[in-house]
Design a protein around this motif. Sequence first.
Motif, mmCIF file in Angstrom:
data_model
loop_
_atom_site.group_PDB
_atom_site.id
_atom_site.type_symbol
_atom_site.label_atom_id
_atom_site.label_comp_id
_atom_site.label_asym_id
_atom_site.label_seq_id
_atom_site.Cartn_x
_atom_site.Cartn_y
_atom_site.Cartn_z
ATOM 1 N N GLY A 1 0.840 -1.189 0.000
ATOM 2 C CA GLY A 1 0.000 0.000 0.000
ATOM 3 C C GLY A 1 0.870 1.231 0.000
ATOM 4 O O GLY A 1 1.732 1.385 0.847
ATOM 5 N N ASN A 2 0.642 2.068 -0.960
ATOM 6 C CA ASN A 2 1.502 3.228 -1.083
ATOM 7 C C ASN A 2 0.758 4.492 -0.683
ATOM 8 O O ASN A 2 -0.242 4.848 -1.274
ATOM 9 N N SER A 3 1.285 5.146 0.311
ATOM 10 C CA SER A 3 0.761 6.429 0.758
ATOM 11 C C SER A 3 -0.751 6.486 0.812
ATOM 12 O O SER A 3 -1.376 7.165 0.020
ATOM 13 N N PRO A 4 -1.356 5.720 1.697
ATOM 14 C CA PRO A 4 -2.814 5.764 1.762
ATOM 15 C C PRO A 4 -3.309 7.157 2.129
ATOM 16 O O PRO A 4 -2.735 7.818 2.979
ATOM 17 N N ALA A 5 -4.345 7.579 1.475
ATOM 18 C CA ALA A 5 -4.942 8.862 1.816
ATOM 19 C C ALA A 5 -5.609 8.763 3.183
ATOM 20 O O ALA A 5 -5.848 7.670 3.685
ATOM 21 N N SER A 6 -5.923 9.899 3.749
ATOM 22 C CA SER A 6 -6.411 9.897 5.117
ATOM 23 C C SER A 6 -7.740 9.173 5.251
ATOM 24 O O SER A 6 -8.088 8.700 6.315
ATOM 25 N N ASP A 7 -8.463 9.058 4.165
ATOM 26 C CA ASP A 7 -9.779 8.434 4.276
ATOM 27 C C ASP A 7 -9.799 7.014 3.718
ATOM 28 O O ASP A 7 -10.844 6.447 3.490
ATOM 29 N N THR A 8 -8.638 6.459 3.486
ATOM 30 C CA THR A 8 -8.605 5.088 2.994
ATOM 31 C C THR A 8 -7.931 4.179 4.004
ATOM 32 O O THR A 8 -7.082 4.601 4.766
ATOM 33 N N VAL A 9 -8.352 2.945 3.985
ATOM 34 C CA VAL A 9 -7.751 1.950 4.859
ATOM 35 C C VAL A 9 -7.321 0.768 3.993
ATOM 36 O O VAL A 9 -8.125 0.193 3.287
ATOM 37 N N ASN A 10 -6.059 0.459 4.044
ATOM 38 C CA ASN A 10 -5.584 -0.730 3.350
ATOM 39 C C ASN A 10 -5.445 -1.853 4.355
ATOM 40 O O ASN A 10 -4.998 -1.641 5.465
ATOM 41 N N SER A 11 -5.810 -3.029 3.938
ATOM 42 C CA SER A 11 -5.638 -4.160 4.833
ATOM 43 C C SER A 11 -4.527 -5.059 4.306
ATOM 44 O O SER A 11 -4.267 -5.122 3.103
ATOM 45 N N ILE A 12 -3.873 -5.709 5.233
ATOM 46 C CA ILE A 12 -2.797 -6.631 4.906
ATOM 47 C C ILE A 12 -3.093 -7.944 5.597
ATOM 48 O O ILE A 12 -3.240 -7.980 6.813
ATOM 49 N N SER A 13 -3.190 -9.005 4.833
ATOM 50 C CA SER A 13 -3.424 -10.295 5.472
ATOM 51 C C SER A 13 -2.087 -10.962 5.733
ATOM 52 O O SER A 13 -1.118 -10.782 5.002
ATOM 53 N N VAL A 14 -2.055 -11.728 6.815
ATOM 54 C CA VAL A 14 -0.811 -12.402 7.177
ATOM 55 C C VAL A 14 -0.414 -13.381 6.078
ATOM 56 O O VAL A 14 0.757 -13.647 5.851
ATOM 57 N N ASP A 15 -1.391 -13.895 5.366
ATOM 58 C CA ASP A 15 -1.085 -14.831 4.285
ATOM 59 C C ASP A 15 -0.247 -14.177 3.178
ATOM 60 O O ASP A 15 0.669 -14.771 2.643
ATOM 61 N N GLU A 16 -0.588 -12.933 2.860
ATOM 62 C CA GLU A 16 0.191 -12.216 1.851
ATOM 63 C C GLU A 16 1.636 -12.062 2.298
ATOM 64 O O GLU A 16 2.570 -12.237 1.522
ATOM 65 N N VAL A 17 1.787 -11.687 3.554
ATOM 66 C CA VAL A 17 3.126 -11.427 4.078
ATOM 67 C C VAL A 17 3.942 -12.714 4.123
ATOM 68 O O VAL A 17 5.103 -12.742 3.709
ATOM 69 N N GLN B 1 -3.822 2.663 8.137
ATOM 70 C CA GLN B 1 -4.575 3.898 7.971
ATOM 71 C C GLN B 1 -3.636 5.046 8.270
ATOM 72 O O GLN B 1 -3.173 5.177 9.398
ATOM 73 N N VAL B 2 -3.344 5.839 7.291
ATOM 74 C CA VAL B 2 -2.298 6.833 7.405
ATOM 75 C C VAL B 2 -1.048 6.117 7.899
ATOM 76 O O VAL B 2 -0.578 5.190 7.241
ATOM 77 N N SER B 3 -0.563 6.426 9.071
ATOM 78 C CA SER B 3 0.633 5.744 9.539
ATOM 79 C C SER B 3 0.320 4.757 10.654
ATOM 80 O O SER B 3 1.219 4.239 11.292
ATOM 81 N N LEU B 4 -0.940 4.515 10.895
ATOM 82 C CA LEU B 4 -1.290 3.587 11.957
ATOM 83 C C LEU B 4 -1.505 2.187 11.401
ATOM 84 O O LEU B 4 -2.334 1.991 10.519
ATOM 85 N N ILE B 5 -0.738 1.250 11.915
ATOM 86 C CA ILE B 5 -0.929 -0.143 11.536
ATOM 87 C C ILE B 5 -1.420 -0.885 12.760
ATOM 88 O O ILE B 5 -0.733 -0.932 13.778
ATOM 89 N N ILE C 1 6.190 -3.758 8.120
ATOM 90 C CA ILE C 1 5.130 -3.288 7.245
ATOM 91 C C ILE C 1 5.256 -1.780 7.234
ATOM 92 O O ILE C 1 4.994 -1.119 8.227
ATOM 93 N N GLY C 2 5.710 -1.269 6.109
ATOM 94 C CA GLY C 2 6.120 0.127 6.119
ATOM 95 C C GLY C 2 7.293 0.243 7.080
ATOM 96 O O GLY C 2 8.265 -0.496 6.963
ATOM 97 N N ASP C 3 7.195 1.129 8.020
ATOM 98 C CA ASP C 3 8.261 1.294 9.001
ATOM 99 C C ASP C 3 7.946 0.583 10.304
ATOM 100 O O ASP C 3 8.710 0.662 11.262
ATOM 101 N N MET C 4 6.818 -0.066 10.359
ATOM 102 C CA MET C 4 6.369 -0.659 11.614
ATOM 103 C C MET C 4 6.813 -2.105 11.724
ATOM 104 O O MET C 4 6.617 -2.898 10.810
#
Length: 111
Positions: free
Chosen positions: A7-23, A78-82, A42-45
């Motif tokens: 997910g690249n630079s999600p906008a403030s009103d978007t939420v990207n999800s990441i499943s553990v399976d993908e990772v 969501q933004v920088s919150l994972i 995941i990102g910097d987290m």
Amino acid sequence: MSGNDYGNSPASDTVNSISVDEVVKSLRTQFEESLIQEPVYIGDMQVNLVTTSTGHGGQRYWFICPACKTRVAKLYVQVSLIACRHCHGLKYRSSRYKGMVEEQIFKKEQS
Ligand SMILES: [Zn+2]
């Protein structure tokens, strides 16, 4: 090579999800199965992984939510919150709780 392929630079009103399976699928291309217990980024987290037995000699992977330490199969960005669904308040919107979580994790980023 940024480590931010989820997910690249999600906008403030978007939420990207990441499943553990993908990772895990992505990690399996880089590591031996037995080594996939290290924290992943995941990102910097940094997010910890745990495994449980499936009962068929296999392993099921889980994220540990960085915010509440709950074992979850999916994290949301969501933004920088994972964090997991619960922490994001996706089901029950709670700005109070979400604010608390952000304060906990991202204190260092808010300078
Ligand atoms: Zn959580």
